[in-house]
Design an enzyme around this catalytic site. Sequence first.
Site, PDB file in Angstrom:
ATOM      1  N   ARG A  82       0.862  -1.173   0.000  1.00 51.56           N
ATOM      2  CA  ARG A  82       0.000   0.000   0.000  1.00 51.56           C
ATOM      3  C   ARG A  82       0.902   1.226   0.000  1.00 51.56           C
ATOM      4  O   ARG A  82       1.961   1.233   0.651  1.00 51.56           O
ATOM      5  CB  ARG A  82      -0.879   0.032   1.266  1.00 51.56           C
ATOM      6  CG  ARG A  82      -2.034  -0.949   1.231  1.00 51.56           C
ATOM      7  CD  ARG A  82      -3.093  -0.544   0.213  1.00 51.56           C
ATOM      8  NE  ARG A  82      -4.207  -1.475   0.185  1.00 51.56           N
ATOM      9  CZ  ARG A  82      -4.338  -2.487  -0.683  1.00 51.56           C
ATOM     10  NH1 ARG A  82      -3.424  -2.704  -1.595  1.00 51.56           N
ATOM     11  NH2 ARG A  82      -5.396  -3.273  -0.653  1.00 51.56           N
TER      12      ARG A  82
ATOM     13  N   GLU B 110      -4.099   7.320  -4.341  1.00 52.38           N
ATOM     14  CA  GLU B 110      -4.461   6.811  -5.677  1.00 52.38           C
ATOM     15  C   GLU B 110      -5.808   7.377  -6.130  1.00 52.38           C
ATOM     16  O   GLU B 110      -6.710   7.504  -5.306  1.00 52.38           O
ATOM     17  CB  GLU B 110      -4.523   5.272  -5.635  1.00 52.38           C
ATOM     18  CG  GLU B 110      -3.162   4.664  -5.370  1.00 52.38           C
ATOM     19  CD  GLU B 110      -3.206   3.140  -5.209  1.00 52.38           C
ATOM     20  OE1 GLU B 110      -4.240   2.524  -5.522  1.00 52.38           O
ATOM     21  OE2 GLU B 110      -2.188   2.583  -4.769  1.00 52.38           O
TER      22      GLU B 110
ATOM     23  N   HIS C 118      -1.497   0.377  -9.960  1.00 49.62           N
ATOM     24  CA  HIS C 118      -2.116  -0.605  -9.052  1.00 49.62           C
ATOM     25  C   HIS C 118      -2.724  -1.771  -9.846  1.00 49.62           C
ATOM     26  O   HIS C 118      -3.941  -1.989  -9.819  1.00 49.62           O
ATOM     27  CB  HIS C 118      -3.171   0.063  -8.161  1.00 49.62           C
ATOM     28  CG  HIS C 118      -3.488  -0.726  -6.927  1.00 49.62           C
ATOM     29  ND1 HIS C 118      -3.826  -0.146  -5.723  1.00 49.62           N
ATOM     30  CD2 HIS C 118      -3.528  -2.076  -6.705  1.00 49.62           C
ATOM     31  CE1 HIS C 118      -4.069  -1.093  -4.830  1.00 49.62           C
ATOM     32  NE2 HIS C 118      -3.892  -2.284  -5.402  1.00 49.62           N
TER      33      HIS C 118
HETATM   34  P1  NAP Z   1      -0.638 -11.376   4.881  1.00 48.72           P
HETATM   35  O1  NAP Z   1      -0.473 -12.820   4.578  1.00 48.72           O
HETATM   36  O2  NAP Z   1      -1.544 -10.960   5.994  1.00 48.72           O
HETATM   37  O3  NAP Z   1       0.811 -10.760   5.132  1.00 48.72           O
HETATM   38  C1  NAP Z   1       0.995  -9.491   5.684  1.00 48.72           C
HETATM   39  C2  NAP Z   1       2.403  -9.431   6.237  1.00 48.72           C
HETATM   40  O4  NAP Z   1       2.633  -8.100   6.746  1.00 48.72           O
HETATM   41  C3  NAP Z   1       2.659 -10.400   7.393  1.00 48.72           C
HETATM   42  O5  NAP Z   1       3.877 -11.029   7.168  1.00 48.72           O
HETATM   43  C4  NAP Z   1       2.730  -9.481   8.623  1.00 48.72           C
HETATM   44  O6  NAP Z   1       3.595 -10.052   9.603  1.00 48.72           O
HETATM   45  C5  NAP Z   1       3.303  -8.219   7.998  1.00 48.72           C
HETATM   46  N1  NAP Z   1       3.011  -7.039   8.811  1.00 48.72           N
HETATM   47  C6  NAP Z   1       1.785  -6.600   9.196  1.00 48.72           C
HETATM   48  N2  NAP Z   1       1.911  -5.506   9.984  1.00 48.72           N
HETATM   49  C7  NAP Z   1       3.252  -5.271  10.088  1.00 48.72           C
HETATM   50  C8  NAP Z   1       4.017  -4.289  10.779  1.00 48.72           C
HETATM   51  N3  NAP Z   1       3.441  -3.329  11.517  1.00 48.72           N
HETATM   52  N4  NAP Z   1       5.374  -4.348  10.671  1.00 48.72           N
HETATM   53  C9  NAP Z   1       5.964  -5.303   9.925  1.00 48.72           C
HETATM   54  N5  NAP Z   1       5.292  -6.260   9.243  1.00 48.72           N
HETATM   55  C10 NAP Z   1       3.946  -6.247   9.338  1.00 48.72           C
HETATM   56  O7  NAP Z   1      -1.160 -10.563   3.610  1.00 48.72           O
HETATM   57  P2  NAP Z   1      -0.940 -10.892   2.052  1.00 48.72           P
HETATM   58  O8  NAP Z   1      -2.063 -11.697   1.558  1.00 48.72           O
HETATM   59  O9  NAP Z   1       0.455 -11.363   1.837  1.00 48.72           O
HETATM   60  O10 NAP Z   1      -1.105  -9.402   1.467  1.00 48.72           O
HETATM   61  C11 NAP Z   1      -0.266  -8.366   1.906  1.00 48.72           C
HETATM   62  C12 NAP Z   1      -0.768  -7.019   1.437  1.00 48.72           C
HETATM   63  O11 NAP Z   1      -0.479  -6.843   0.059  1.00 48.72           O
HETATM   64  C13 NAP Z   1      -2.274  -6.781   1.528  1.00 48.72           C
HETATM   65  O12 NAP Z   1      -2.663  -6.408   2.829  1.00 48.72           O
HETATM   66  C14 NAP Z   1      -2.489  -5.667   0.512  1.00 48.72           C
HETATM   67  O13 NAP Z   1      -2.400  -4.409   1.153  1.00 48.72           O
HETATM   68  C15 NAP Z   1      -1.317  -5.819  -0.448  1.00 48.72           C
HETATM   69  N6  NAP Z   1      -1.777  -6.233  -1.799  1.00 48.72           N
HETATM   70  C16 NAP Z   1      -1.569  -5.400  -2.844  1.00 48.72           C
HETATM   71  C17 NAP Z   1      -1.980  -5.785  -4.101  1.00 48.72           C
HETATM   72  C18 NAP Z   1      -1.759  -4.896  -5.286  1.00 48.72           C
HETATM   73  O14 NAP Z   1      -2.557  -4.960  -6.204  1.00 48.72           O
HETATM   74  N7  NAP Z   1      -0.700  -4.097  -5.303  1.00 48.72           N
HETATM   75  C19 NAP Z   1      -2.621  -6.993  -4.288  1.00 48.72           C
HETATM   76  C20 NAP Z   1      -2.794  -7.834  -3.204  1.00 48.72           C
HETATM   77  C21 NAP Z   1      -2.365  -7.436  -1.955  1.00 48.72           C
HETATM   78  P3  NAP Z   1       3.350  -9.782  11.199  1.00 48.72           P
HETATM   79  O15 NAP Z   1       1.886  -9.899  11.430  1.00 48.72           O
HETATM   80  O16 NAP Z   1       4.186 -10.807  11.879  1.00 48.72           O
HETATM   81  O17 NAP Z   1       3.886  -8.401  11.434  1.00 48.72           O
HETATM   82  C1  8YV Z   2      -7.263  -5.211  -5.658  1.00 48.98           C
HETATM   83  C2  8YV Z   2      -5.476  -5.204  -3.917  1.00 48.98           C
HETATM   84  O1  8YV Z   2      -7.543  -5.858  -6.829  1.00 48.98           O
HETATM   85  O2  8YV Z   2      -6.290  -7.261  -3.111  1.00 48.98           O
HETATM   86  C3  8YV Z   2      -5.823  -6.156  -2.828  1.00 48.98           C
HETATM   87  O3  8YV Z   2      -5.605  -5.799  -1.651  1.00 48.98           O
HETATM   88  O4  8YV Z   2      -4.897  -4.194  -3.695  1.00 48.98           O
HETATM   89  C4  8YV Z   2      -5.826  -5.526  -5.322  1.00 48.98           C
HETATM   90  O5  8YV Z   2      -5.659  -6.881  -5.566  1.00 48.98           O
HETATM   91  C5  8YV Z   2      -7.604  -3.806  -5.912  1.00 48.98           C
HETATM   92  O6  8YV Z   2      -7.401  -3.024  -4.798  1.00 48.98           O
HETATM   93  C6  8YV Z   2      -9.066  -3.706  -6.346  1.00 48.98           C
HETATM   94  O7  8YV Z   2      -9.910  -4.033  -5.304  1.00 48.98           O
END
Ligand code: NAP
Ligand code: 8YV
Length: 314
Positions: free
Chosen positions: A230, A259, A277
């Site tokens: 994010r 964004e 994104h």
């Molecule tokens: P996840 O399995 O919950 O992993 C999140 C990670 O962040 C965990 O390893 C957690 O470890 C760490 N974390 C949380 N708070 C923290 C803190 N304060 N300091 C350090 N580490 C911290 O989630 P995921 O499914 O991998 O997804 C991760 C994120 O990617 C989503 O929340 C979303 O915002 C983003 N995302 C973006 C896109 C995109 O389109 N760009 C798509 C999908 C997801 P600890 O709890 O041990 O700290």
């Molecule tokens: C989303 C994302 O597709 O899953 C998330 O957290 O950031 C993306 O995969 C996007 O934000 C639309 O909802």
Amino acid sequence: MTSILQNGPLLPWLEQQLAAVYDLVPLHQQPDPAAFLRAEGGRFVGLVSSARFGASRSLIEALPNLKVISSFGVGYDVFDLDAARERAIPIGYTPDVLNDCVADTAFGLLMDSARRFSAADRFVRRGDWLKGQFPMSTQVSGKRLGILGLGRIGRVVARRASGFEMEVRYHNRRPVPDVPYAYEPTLRGLAEWADFLVVISAGGESTRHLVDADVLRALGPQGHLVNVSRGTVVDEQALVKALQDGTIAGAGLDVYEDEPRVPPALFALDNVVLLPHVASATHETRRAMAQLVLSNLAAFFATGRVPVAVPHDA
Ligand code: NAP
Ligand code: 8YV
């Protein structure tokens, strides 16, 4: 027919599927959404939204009969979890099905930032190749990869790195058991060690501006930052300055603090790759996410349970 409110546009295929089964009302298409909610809010038992549009406390409170939320996306930083918890409203979401594509995007940005493919493409299109050689870039294979957030997606990023013979370390709040990567207890320490720092932690208040000017200094003038998490996790003003003055070598960004507004100062820089994104935006992954939105809702109406829901203690 069960009435479901839709907050923000969704994949057209998903909207069609929802409209075939439910009385689906898109709030964003109402001429006066606030007046509509005052008049009709009591009608809705379900809310369908996304990681982009979420659900604020005021929206949840405007729906007194709301029983379930189903979100398109894995990030839940734009949902008011307290407001949902107070009324025991489960929030379905779409983890795991997007891991591969988001990890691929992280690696694509890492490669592009290091090897300068987008900059080289601009060089060819401008006709500059006729005038001379494109400058050399930085090797990726065999280098050090730091991951902020070794969660579901972070682990897939780490696996991608093994194909490039990279050494991987990570920082989370807590070490992860059963992984072959070293834990760095501080983000600064991870940045100091890494050649590449990939940010894929959760968003929200607990991670706000974790990557600040100090962390960018620690990453250093040969270091590259990739953010697919994010925009809020990175202090964007500090990042712009670090890219402008060479505090870091380059960056690859899929996400931004406000964004779809991207700081205009970044447009002038050749050492940053800017994506809108799109990390999960492939036909295959978006379809799988849409299926989960549907199956979470269907399961709730059949059994009273949402099978893939944001954890209670999130
Ligand atoms: P996840 O399995 O919950 O992993 C999140 C990670 O962040 C965990 O390893 C957690 O470890 C760490 N974390 C949380 N708070 C923290 C803190 N304060 N300091 C350090 N580490 C911290 O989630 P995921 O499914 O991998 O997804 C991760 C994120 O990617 C989503 O929340 C979303 O915002 C983003 N995302 C973006 C896109 C995109 O389109 N760009 C798509 C999908 C997801 P600890 O709890 O041990 O700290
Ligand atoms: C989303 C994302 O597709 O899953 C998330 O957290 O950031 C993306 O995969 C996007 O934000 C639309 O909802």
